[in-house]
Design an enzyme around this catalytic site. Structure first.
Site, PDB file in Angstrom:
ATOM      1  N   CYS A   1       0.829  -1.208   0.000  1.00 25.96           N
ATOM      2  CA  CYS A   1       0.000   0.000   0.000  1.00 25.96           C
ATOM      3  C   CYS A   1       0.863   1.258   0.000  1.00 25.96           C
ATOM      4  O   CYS A   1       0.813   2.050  -0.943  1.00 25.96           O
ATOM      5  CB  CYS A   1      -0.975  -0.028   1.177  1.00 25.96           C
ATOM      6  SG  CYS A   1      -2.018   1.442   1.264  1.00 25.96           S
TER       7      CYS A   1
ATOM      8  N   GLU B   1      -3.989  -3.366  -5.158  1.00 30.78           N
ATOM      9  CA  GLU B   1      -3.885  -1.920  -5.338  1.00 30.78           C
ATOM     10  C   GLU B   1      -4.364  -1.514  -6.735  1.00 30.78           C
ATOM     11  O   GLU B   1      -5.088  -0.530  -6.889  1.00 30.78           O
ATOM     12  CB  GLU B   1      -2.439  -1.449  -5.129  1.00 30.78           C
ATOM     13  CG  GLU B   1      -1.990  -1.425  -3.687  1.00 30.78           C
ATOM     14  CD  GLU B   1      -2.705  -0.372  -2.869  1.00 30.78           C
ATOM     15  OE1 GLU B   1      -3.126   0.664  -3.449  1.00 30.78           O
ATOM     16  OE2 GLU B   1      -2.850  -0.565  -1.657  1.00 30.78           O
TER      17      GLU B   1
END
Length: 222
Positions: A136, A206
């Site tokens: 992340c 993501e």
């Protein structure tokens, strides 16, 4: 180092995210405003859970400095990263606090956060969860650095979003790398493969998160 191998493996994924429409919209300063709102509704919930997962790592650590750092990261996720959210909300012309009251788990964000929770509860060592979480901040940092290096963001209303992720991720990524690299020195081949898969899969999550936002993904009705 083990984490350097991971980062090399996921570079094509990050490059593909760079070329996806959400990030291209940031680069051009014309990102669809409904995509921004969709992103913020999901990401506000995501960050709340991300902070909770940090708290699940604390009992897995024995060093005082590591625990202190995780506590600081919980505060950053809850109170610092909101600056990037406000940049997007201001661009979209919406009241941020009112918008996130309507937050919702969409399929891609739901799958992503459960991937992290699974590792937090399944494995005793923090490295398994860290390899699911580290993409992340790493992906955001790398995207921001690519955007800044390749584009002139003068007068781009989303420039503060890019600058935020260029400068706020180094310390965090350094800590996460050190934990994982230390564990990798004594990990079995099977454990290393789990770490690798966690990292790669989260990079794919993501990509799906950004596309979920751009495509206004919702749960299908039956």
């Amino acid at each position: 180092m083990f984490t350097e191998e991971l980062k090399k493996e996921v570079e094509p994924i990050i490059e593909s995210i760079y070329n996806d429409p959400f990030i291209q919209g940031i680069i051009k300063g014309d990102l669809k405003k409904d995509a921004v709102c969709h992103y913020l509704k999901a990401d506000s919930l995501y960050l709340n859970e991300f902070a909770k997962i940090y708290s699940l790592l604390i009992p897995k650590l024995n060093d005082r400095e590591g625990i202190k750092f995780l506590l600081e990261q919980i505060d950053f996720v809850m109170n610092g990263e909101i600056d990037a959210h406000y940049t997007l909300a201001n661009y979209a012309g919406v009241d941020y606090k009112s918008l996130i009251k309507e937050g919702e788990w969409y399929p891609s964000s739901d799958h992503y956060i459960k991937h992290m929770y699974y590792n937090a509860y399944r494995y005793s060592d923090a490295s398994f969860t860290i390899c699911a979480m580290a993409p992340c901040p790493y992906v955001y940092q790398q995207l921001a650095l690519k955007i800044r290096a390749r584009n002139d963001l003068t007068n781009n209303p989303l420039k503060p979003w890019v600058e935020f992720y260029c400068v706020n991720m180094d310390e965090l990524i350094g800590h996460l790398d050190r934990w994982v690299n230390a564990f990798s020195q004594t990990a079995s081949d099977d454990e290393l493969e789990i770490l690798r898969k966690n990292f790669v899969e989260s990079c794919i999550h993501e990509k799906r998160f950004f596309n979920m936002s751009y495509n206004i993904e919702t749960w299908e009705e039956y």
